[in-house]
Design a protein around this motif. Structure first.
Motif, PDB file in Angstrom:
ATOM      1  N   GLY A 401       0.793  -1.226   0.000  1.00 22.61           N
ATOM      2  CA  GLY A 401       0.000   0.000   0.000  1.00 22.61           C
ATOM      3  C   GLY A 401       0.817   1.263   0.000  1.00 22.61           C
ATOM      4  O   GLY A 401       0.376   2.303   0.506  1.00 22.61           O
ATOM      5  N   GLY A 402       2.020   1.205  -0.572  1.00 21.16           N
ATOM      6  CA  GLY A 402       2.867   2.392  -0.612  1.00 21.16           C
ATOM      7  C   GLY A 402       3.712   2.603   0.625  1.00 21.16           C
ATOM      8  O   GLY A 402       4.439   3.597   0.717  1.00 21.16           O
ATOM      9  N   TYR A 403       3.644   1.676   1.601  1.00 20.54           N
ATOM     10  CA  TYR A 403       4.448   1.770   2.810  1.00 20.54           C
ATOM     11  C   TYR A 403       5.532   0.692   2.807  1.00 20.54           C
ATOM     12  O   TYR A 403       5.285  -0.455   2.412  1.00 20.54           O
ATOM     13  N   LEU A 404       6.708   1.058   3.289  1.00 23.11           N
ATOM     14  CA  LEU A 404       7.786   0.089   3.468  1.00 23.11           C
ATOM     15  C   LEU A 404       7.621  -0.561   4.837  1.00 23.11           C
ATOM     16  O   LEU A 404       7.677   0.116   5.865  1.00 23.11           O
ATOM     17  N   ILE A 405       7.391  -1.882   4.834  1.00 19.79           N
ATOM     18  CA  ILE A 405       7.196  -2.619   6.088  1.00 19.79           C
ATOM     19  C   ILE A 405       8.500  -3.354   6.393  1.00 19.79           C
ATOM     20  O   ILE A 405       8.890  -4.273   5.662  1.00 19.79           O
ATOM     21  N   PRO A 406       9.207  -2.964   7.465  1.00 16.76           N
ATOM     22  CA  PRO A 406      10.474  -3.630   7.790  1.00 16.76           C
ATOM     23  C   PRO A 406      10.261  -5.109   8.092  1.00 16.76           C
ATOM     24  O   PRO A 406       9.204  -5.525   8.568  1.00 16.76           O
ATOM     25  N   ARG A 407      11.251  -5.907   7.800  1.00 14.23           N
ATOM     26  CA  ARG A 407      11.162  -7.340   8.076  1.00 14.23           C
ATOM     27  C   ARG A 407      10.953  -7.570   9.572  1.00 14.23           C
ATOM     28  O   ARG A 407      11.333  -6.751  10.406  1.00 14.23           O
ATOM     29  N   ASN A 408      10.327  -8.676   9.894  1.00 14.64           N
ATOM     30  CA  ASN A 408       9.991  -9.076  11.270  1.00 14.64           C
ATOM     31  C   ASN A 408       8.882  -8.226  11.893  1.00 14.64           C
ATOM     32  O   ASN A 408       8.629  -8.336  13.089  1.00 14.64           O
ATOM     33  N   THR A 409       8.220  -7.386  11.091  1.00 13.35           N
ATOM     34  CA  THR A 409       7.070  -6.637  11.596  1.00 13.35           C
ATOM     35  C   THR A 409       5.838  -7.544  11.596  1.00 13.35           C
ATOM     36  O   THR A 409       5.584  -8.258  10.627  1.00 13.35           O
ATOM     37  N   LEU A 410       5.077  -7.513  12.682  1.00 10.72           N
ATOM     38  CA  LEU A 410       3.837  -8.287  12.749  1.00 10.72           C
ATOM     39  C   LEU A 410       2.762  -7.564  11.940  1.00 10.72           C
ATOM     40  O   LEU A 410       2.461  -6.396  12.202  1.00 10.72           O
ATOM     41  N   ILE A 411       2.205  -8.252  10.958  1.00  9.01           N
ATOM     42  CA  ILE A 411       1.164  -7.675  10.099  1.00  9.01           C
ATOM     43  C   ILE A 411      -0.138  -8.404  10.373  1.00  9.01           C
ATOM     44  O   ILE A 411      -0.231  -9.625  10.200  1.00  9.01           O
ATOM     45  N   THR A 412      -1.143  -7.683  10.820  1.00  5.61           N
ATOM     46  CA  THR A 412      -2.456  -8.269  11.100  1.00  5.61           C
ATOM     47  C   THR A 412      -3.362  -8.108   9.880  1.00  5.61           C
ATOM     48  O   THR A 412      -3.566  -6.998   9.397  1.00  5.61           O
TER      49      THR A 412
END
Length: 511
Positions: A401-412
């Motif tokens: 969605g246009g956001y950089l999600i760092p690795r190991n981030t919990l995504i619900t």
């Protein structure tokens, strides 16, 4: 640019077995490039993502009974912040995704060994007691090995069809139990039907795992079985609390962690006792020179050379994995059918038409019952047993969605919000199973994912669905199911899983 990108992707699309790491990397880069161009703006950081303050989220959770209404907080979060937002729950920072297209972006980037979520307290317990990991807690190559082995016996349609005779015997006992329960009330009302279906689900999965019965549908339930049921319920309640508490808090407030561990202790003990009994029986048969042909999962796991420590952990986790799915789906199905008698009548007519002179449906019969399947799909949309799933991408950063999600981030992944999104489903809060019979209705394939999708999808899906289909069709053959005469409206609540907030009481009238 879009044309060149499609041409490049077409040239790079080769099977994952033969593609070089360089080509797969280039393919992912092209996908990422296209995603950024579609956004039409730079990739934003996690710090720029909207969301409540830590205190605001805690207020929503505890001052407003939030733990029980986490599913509703998905709807509120999407309304306040849009399809993506972040929130902190204790030490855990979570990115919430509440739009089908964005959920698809996450799942298509999860890699070869996807991680569902950390389940830190479950893993901490296993490390403390020296237990092995099961399918719900294992990661990496260990998880892939177990998944592949179980998939042969739990996901292949032909393998699952072999269990219909075993499950029909359990359904026969369920119908007899419902007949007994209705006779205990002059109006035929059975109270707390979810509890009855919970025991049915546990008896069904036990018969598949052990090819033996544990007494859940007996007039008097064995003490050890009743204790096992209570342990599962308490463990799920304690899961949220123990995951929200840092480890050092367990020493200051030991009760949740102690209760959590005691529940798991008994659950492992219960499963181990049944496993050992069945394997001992098989060994004695072999010693007598008798042929052994097991048709239950514990036998398959042990014969495949799985270490006994892993057999114990996998069977324990499988025992609790599908029970709530069966209980919740059957309870809500009959609740909604009682409130929509015209749909109930149509469904009964479909079952009787397919069976003809028979009264015992098989797995093969279900294929000719589209309304039955549609009813179950609609219940899973309205009342997803797992209202939110999670992913942790451990090996790399991803863009969603246009956001950089760092690795190991919990995504619900907010399944409750997407399955009740009016942009995806007309009359999203209404029970309309016919919507699944209309192929022209444009539903996004990721809008309702009751069993997940991809490698981390529910391993017991086909067995659970078969048990639900057999039970629902046979209940409708024997009974007219009517609303509670008191007209009580029941709403869902979150208890790690989505469950009825109050008892579902239904009136059963025999045909």
């Amino acid at each position: 640019m879009n044309f060149r990108r499609r041409m490049l992707q077409q040239a790079l699309r080769v099977s994952s077995r033969s593609a070089s790491p360089l080509l797969r990397c280039a393919d992912r880069w092209l996908d990422s490039l296209g995603s950024r161009q579609k956004e039409g703006k730079r990739v934003r950081t996690l710090e720029e993502m909207p969301g409540p303050s830590a205190l605001g989220f805690i207020w929503d959770l505890f001052a407003k009974r939030g733990l029980a209404r986490l599913h509703e907080l998905q709807l509120e979060g999407r309304k306040r912040y849009g399809p993506m937002w972040k929130a902190s729950f204790g030490p855990i920072l979570t990115v919430h995704v509440a739009e089908p297209e964005l959920i698809e972006q996450v799942l298509r980037q999860e890699g070869q060994h996807p991680i569902r979520s950390d389940l830190s307290s479950w893993k901490d317990y296993r490390q403390l007691r020296g237990h092995g990991y099961g399918l719900l807690t294992a990661e990496g190559e260990e998880w892939q090995s177990v998944r592949s082995l179980l998939g042969k016996h739990m996901l292949r349609p032909k393998a699952v069809e072999a269990y219909d005779s075993t499950l029909n015997k359990v359904v026969t006992d369920l119908v007899a139990k419902l007949q007994l329960r209705k006779q205990q009330h002059s109006s035929g009302v059975i109270t707390d039907i979810a509890e009855e279906f919970y025991r049915f689900g546990l008896e069904g999965i036990s018969s598949v795992l052990f090819d033996s019965r544990i007494g859940c549908l007996e007039p008097v339930i064995p003490v050890e079985t009743e204790r096992f049921i209570k342990s599962i319920n308490t463990m799920f309640v304690m899961t949220l609390l123990t995951m929200a508490m840092p480890a050092w808090l367990h020493r200051l407030f030991p009760k949740p962690w102690d209760s959590f561990c005691r529940c798991w202790d008994y659950m492992f003990q219960f499963a181990k006792g049944h496993i050992d009994q069945r394997l001992t029986e098989e060994a004695e048969k072999m010693a007598r020179g008798e042929e052994v042909q097991g048709r239950y999962l514990t036998y398959f796991l042990s014969r495949a050379g799985m270490p006994i420590k892993s057999v114990y952990s996998n069977v324990t986790e499988l025992l609790l994995a599908g029970v709530d799915t069966i209980s919740s789906t059957l309870s809500w199905s009959l609740y909604e059918l009682s409130r929509h008698p015209e749909i109930q009548s149509s469904l009964r007519a479909e079952v009787l038409r397919v069976l003809g002179d028979r009264r015992l449906p098989t797995a093969a019969d279900v294929a000719a019952m589209p309304l039955l399947k549609a009813v179950v799909k609609e219940i899973h949309r309205l009342y997803p047993v797992i209202p939110a799933n999670a992913r942790v991408i451990a090996d790399r950063n991803i863009t969603v969605g246009g956001y950089l999600i760092p690795r190991n981030t919990l995504i619900t992944l907010c399944h409750y919000a997407t399955s009740r999104d009016p942009a995806q489903f007309s009359e999203p809060d209404a029970f309309v199973p016919q919507r699944w019979l209309n192929r022209k209705e444009g539903k996004h394939p990721y809008a309702s994912l009751p069993f997940g999708v991809g490698k981390r999808s529910c391993i017991g899906r086909r067995i659970a669905e078969l048990e639900i289909y057999l039970a629902l069709s046979r209940i409708l053959i024997h009974f007219d199911v009517k609303q509670d005469p008191k007209g009580v409206v029941v709403k869902p609540m979150t208890r790690t899983l989505l469950v009825p907030e109050s008892e579902i009481n239904l009136q059963f009238i025999e045909h």
